[in-house]
Design a protein around this motif. Structure first.
Motif, PDB file in Angstrom:
ATOM      1  N   ASP A 109       0.943  -1.303   0.156  1.00  0.00           N
ATOM      2  CA  ASP A 109      -0.424   0.088   0.529  1.00  0.00           C
ATOM      3  C   ASP A 109       0.886   1.262   0.105  1.00  0.00           C
ATOM      4  OD1 ASP A 109      -1.815   1.112   0.258  1.00  0.00           O
ATOM      5  OD2 ASP A 109      -2.602   1.352   2.354  1.00  0.00           O
ATOM      6  N   LEU A 110       1.911   1.177   1.155  1.00  0.00           N
ATOM      7  CA  LEU A 110       2.939   2.921   1.157  1.00  0.00           C
ATOM      8  C   LEU A 110       3.176   2.685  -0.662  1.00  0.00           C
ATOM      9  CD1 LEU A 110       4.260   5.140   2.476  1.00  0.00           C
ATOM     10  CD2 LEU A 110       5.680   2.987   3.090  1.00  0.00           C
ATOM     11  N   PHE A 111       3.532   1.970  -1.248  1.00  0.00           N
ATOM     12  CA  PHE A 111       4.558   1.898  -2.651  1.00  0.00           C
ATOM     13  C   PHE A 111       3.466   2.243  -3.593  1.00  0.00           C
ATOM     14  CE2 PHE A 111       8.717  -1.211  -1.305  1.00  0.00           C
ATOM     15  CZ  PHE A 111       8.275  -0.918  -0.573  1.00  0.00           C
ATOM     16  N   LYS A 112       2.398   2.057  -3.738  1.00  0.00           N
ATOM     17  CA  LYS A 112       1.586   2.271  -4.663  1.00  0.00           C
ATOM     18  C   LYS A 112       1.005   3.505  -4.139  1.00  0.00           C
ATOM     19  CE  LYS A 112      -0.686  -2.228  -5.154  1.00  0.00           C
ATOM     20  NZ  LYS A 112      -2.109  -3.456  -4.561  1.00  0.00           N
ATOM     21  N   THR A 113       1.103   3.869  -3.088  1.00  0.00           N
ATOM     22  CA  THR A 113       0.721   5.310  -2.746  1.00  0.00           C
ATOM     23  C   THR A 113       1.813   5.870  -3.045  1.00  0.00           C
ATOM     24  OG1 THR A 113      -0.753   4.569  -1.050  1.00  0.00           O
ATOM     25  CG2 THR A 113      -0.839   7.329  -0.676  1.00  0.00           C
ATOM     26  N   LEU A 114       2.962   5.766  -2.686  1.00  0.00           N
ATOM     27  CA  LEU A 114       4.052   6.809  -3.640  1.00  0.00           C
ATOM     28  C   LEU A 114       4.354   7.268  -4.707  1.00  0.00           C
ATOM     29  CD1 LEU A 114       6.986   5.653  -0.040  1.00  0.00           C
ATOM     30  CD2 LEU A 114       5.863   7.617  -0.596  1.00  0.00           C
ATOM     31  N   ARG A 115       3.548   5.904  -4.936  1.00  0.00           N
ATOM     32  CA  ARG A 115       4.075   5.996  -6.179  1.00  0.00           C
ATOM     33  C   ARG A 115       2.908   6.402  -7.390  1.00  0.00           C
ATOM     34  NH1 ARG A 115       7.172   5.921  -8.694  1.00  0.00           N
ATOM     35  NH2 ARG A 115       8.483   3.950  -8.450  1.00  0.00           N
ATOM     36  N   GLN A 116       1.769   6.997  -6.385  1.00  0.00           N
ATOM     37  CA  GLN A 116       0.417   7.591  -7.286  1.00  0.00           C
ATOM     38  C   GLN A 116       0.816   9.310  -7.131  1.00  0.00           C
ATOM     39  OE1 GLN A 116      -3.028   6.346  -5.720  1.00  0.00           O
ATOM     40  NE2 GLN A 116      -2.874   4.476  -6.593  1.00  0.00           N
ATOM     41  N   GLU A 117       1.718   9.916  -5.378  1.00  0.00           N
ATOM     42  CA  GLU A 117       1.788  10.284  -5.138  1.00  0.00           C
ATOM     43  C   GLU A 117       2.606  11.047  -6.075  1.00  0.00           C
ATOM     44  OE1 GLU A 117      -0.566  13.187  -3.061  1.00  0.00           O
ATOM     45  OE2 GLU A 117      -1.805  11.442  -3.155  1.00  0.00           O
ATOM     46  N   PHE A 118       3.932  10.261  -5.585  1.00  0.00           N
ATOM     47  CA  PHE A 118       5.244  11.374  -6.757  1.00  0.00           C
ATOM     48  C   PHE A 118       5.963  10.334  -7.758  1.00  0.00           C
ATOM     49  CE2 PHE A 118       5.082  11.759  -1.593  1.00  0.00           C
ATOM     50  CZ  PHE A 118       4.713  12.632  -1.594  1.00  0.00           C
ATOM     51  N   PRO A 119       5.249   9.959  -9.375  1.00  0.00           N
ATOM     52  CA  PRO A 119       5.377   9.323  -9.508  1.00  0.00           C
ATOM     53  C   PRO A 119       6.561   9.453 -10.886  1.00  0.00           C
ATOM     54  CG  PRO A 119       3.466  10.482 -10.489  1.00  0.00           C
ATOM     55  CD  PRO A 119       4.380  10.881  -9.789  1.00  0.00           C
ATOM     56  N   LYS A 120       7.334  10.333 -10.244  1.00  0.00           N
ATOM     57  CA  LYS A 120       9.246  10.130 -10.471  1.00  0.00           C
ATOM     58  C   LYS A 120       9.919   9.842 -10.064  1.00  0.00           C
ATOM     59  CE  LYS A 120       7.888  13.615 -14.218  1.00  0.00           C
ATOM     60  NZ  LYS A 120       7.596  15.481 -14.138  1.00  0.00           N
ATOM     61  N   VAL A 121       9.581   9.694  -8.616  1.00  0.00           N
ATOM     62  CA  VAL A 121      10.345   9.275  -7.200  1.00  0.00           C
ATOM     63  C   VAL A 121      10.518   7.748  -7.442  1.00  0.00           C
ATOM     64  CG1 VAL A 121      10.824   9.995  -5.258  1.00  0.00           C
ATOM     65  CG2 VAL A 121       9.774  11.617  -6.484  1.00  0.00           C
ATOM     66  N   HIS A 122      12.180   7.714  -7.545  1.00  0.00           N
ATOM     67  CA  HIS A 122      12.279   6.204  -7.913  1.00  0.00           C
ATOM     68  C   HIS A 122      12.163   5.464  -5.882  1.00  0.00           C
ATOM     69  CE1 HIS A 122      15.507   3.151  -8.702  1.00  0.00           C
ATOM     70  NE2 HIS A 122      15.196   2.805  -7.354  1.00  0.00           N
ATOM     71  N   ILE A 123      11.697   4.408  -6.040  1.00  0.00           N
ATOM     72  CA  ILE A 123      11.854   3.589  -4.644  1.00  0.00           C
ATOM     73  C   ILE A 123      12.156   2.282  -4.699  1.00  0.00           C
ATOM     74  CG2 ILE A 123      10.099   2.462  -3.496  1.00  0.00           C
ATOM     75  CD1 ILE A 123       6.857   3.480  -4.899  1.00  0.00           C
ATOM     76  N   LYS A 124      13.583   3.653  -3.304  1.00  0.00           N
ATOM     77  CA  LYS A 124      14.589   2.265  -3.380  1.00  0.00           C
ATOM     78  C   LYS A 124      13.809   1.846  -2.067  1.00  0.00           C
ATOM     79  CE  LYS A 124      18.553   3.735  -2.083  1.00  0.00           C
ATOM     80  NZ  LYS A 124      20.188   4.298  -1.475  1.00  0.00           N
ATOM     81  N   GLY A 125      13.852   0.442  -2.139  1.00  0.00           N
ATOM     82  CA  GLY A 125      13.026   0.205  -0.528  1.00  0.00           C
ATOM     83  C   GLY A 125      13.603  -1.369   0.190  1.00  0.00           C
ATOM     84  N   LEU A 126      13.532  -1.212   0.985  1.00  0.00           N
ATOM     85  CA  LEU A 126      13.081  -2.383   2.296  1.00  0.00           C
ATOM     86  C   LEU A 126      15.169  -3.160   2.092  1.00  0.00           C
ATOM     87  CD1 LEU A 126       9.861  -3.537   2.732  1.00  0.00           C
ATOM     88  CD2 LEU A 126      11.183  -1.852   3.139  1.00  0.00           C
ATOM     89  N   THR A 127      15.960  -3.543   3.164  1.00  0.00           N
ATOM     90  CA  THR A 127      16.392  -4.110   2.787  1.00  0.00           C
ATOM     91  C   THR A 127      16.296  -5.808   3.056  1.00  0.00           C
ATOM     92  OG1 THR A 127      16.489  -4.575   5.580  1.00  0.00           O
ATOM     93  CG2 THR A 127      17.877  -2.799   4.763  1.00  0.00           C
TER      94      THR A 127
END
Ligand code: SF4
Length: 395
Positions: free
Chosen positions: A156-174
């Motif tokens: 849910d967090l990644f989907k929402t970030l993608r919708q709100e900030f479509p151009k920002v790369h998500i580098k997430g979770l070790t």
């Protein structure tokens, strides 16, 4: 009486004259590193023993020349003076964690007055509070192992970030967090990676590797996944088209040989799956945790870590010094020890600061540019996968 003003020669004007001097210095038969220098020049892979020889040398100038030669020879001519940085924002959705890593000063128990938990909405609000959020290019997301933040939460967090900030790369979770999410839901790590990739995950950070030596892991992070599992998860991510970074957290009581074996394990994995973009040697801090401060890395050891990483990792394109961990001035020096990346603006770093690093929690774009330019290099703003956003012409 006339004042005699010494003639000033800019460092960049001296560079061509210095190159032959460096070469002569390294090529002298009496120099114990001359054979390694020859191998670096010929593009030959270095051995574990040669890594140890470099580590044992006290000739810091020679070590710097070796690492810088390796960096230069493995970099296209037109980008040799580039130093990369990224406009990024760190997000740590909670500091509650079930694990008990002895070096961790960030983690809190659920009953602690300092514990916090962010919802998806909290994260979005938090990012939008940062005035320059519209020019961000990366979110760096790592967190505690907290059962209410399960796979569904992160999807849910990644989907929402993608919708709100479509151009920002998500580098997430070790890899440690990926493994935890899989165990919470009783599913394979592959399924976690697939789900998060569908939700917007672009790449994985390199944390959780600490030092791979089992002896050290048993001592400082007994409930973390093994080195083999960490490497396997990164290999799986690479095979699924998710690139990643790799780290090493030195200063935990490990030997120089154990650091070298850690670097070589990354090299071996990279030979198989090829998805590591950057290797980041980090150093531990000792406030509010259970690691003996006598293990602290010296500035010289930090520089050796960068140099040896660059020398041994002939298959990883970038070596990063995280200015938050080693300070702005030493990271500037590290640019002569094989480093070509200084991470980024890092809005609100919490993890190293909880452990006592004295550097700032954030660096402005202007400070970062000055730091790079005054080391005689060209600052290059990149995205998370090293596509160039802007080259800052030093003129
Ligand atoms: S290092 Fe990570 S896994 Fe270990 S206690 Fe801290 S937050 Fe938890």
């Amino acid at each position: 009486m006339a004042t005699v003003t010494p003639e000033f020669t800019a460092a960049t004007d001296l560079a061509p004259q210095l190159e032959p001097l460096k070469h002569d210095y390294m090529s002298q038969k009496a120099n114990p590193l001359s054979r390694i220098y020859e191998k670096v020049q010929n593009g030959e892979r270095l051995t574990r023993e040669e890594g140890i020889t470099v580590y044992q040398s006290q000739d810091l100038m020679a070590i710097g020349i070796l690492a810088d030669t390796a960096r230069i020879l493995r970099t296209p001519a037109e980008t040799r003076d580039y130093v990369y940085w990224v406009h990024n924002h760190h997000i740590n959705p909670t500091n509650i964690c079930e694990a008990h890593c002895k070096f961790c000063s960030f983690k809190k128990g659920p009953g602690s007055p300092f514990a916090y938990v962010m919802s998806v909405d909290d994260v979005i609000t938090h990012v939008k509070k940062y005035p320059a959020w519209e020019s961000l290019s990366e979110f760096h997301i790592v967190s505690g192992l907290y059962s209410e933040h399960n796979l569904a939460f992160y999807a849910d967090l990644f989907k929402t970030l993608r919708q709100e900030f479509p151009k920002v790369h998500i580098k997430g979770l070790t890899a440690v967090e990926m493994d935890y999410l899989a165990k919470l839901d009783g599913i394979k790590v592959e399924r976690v990676l697939e789900t998060l990739k569908e939700a917007g995950l672009d790449s994985m950070p390199g944390g959780g590797a600490e030092v791979f030596a089992e002896r050290v892991r048993k001592e400082v992070c007994v409930d973390k996944i093994s080195a083999e599992e960490w490497l396997r998860i990164h290999g799986l991510a690479h095979q699924m088209g998710i690139p990643s970074n790799a780290t090493m957290l030195a200063g935990l009581g490990e030997t120089a040989e154990e650091r070298i074996d850690h670097i070589l394990a990354i090299r071996e994995q990279q030979d198989k799956t090829g998805g590591f973009m950057t290797f980041i040697p980090l150093n531990c801090y000792y406030d509010n945790n259970k690691i003996d401060e006598r293990n602290a890395m010296t500035g010289v050891e930090n520089l050796k870590n960068f140099a040896v990483s660059r020398l041994l990792l002939d298959n990883v394109p970038h070596i990063k010094s995280f200015w938050i961990h080693i300070g702005e001035k030493l990271s500037q020096v590290s640019l002569s020890f094989g480093v070509d990346d200084l991470d980024g603006t890092v809005i609100q770093e919490k993890i190293a600061h909880a452990a006592g690093t004295e550097s700032s929690e954030h660096m402005t774009r202007e400070n970062l540019l000055t730091l790079i330019q005054r080391s005689g290099k060209i600052p290059v703003e990149r995205d998370s996968t090293y596509n160039i956003i802007k080259i800052y012409d030093n003129n």
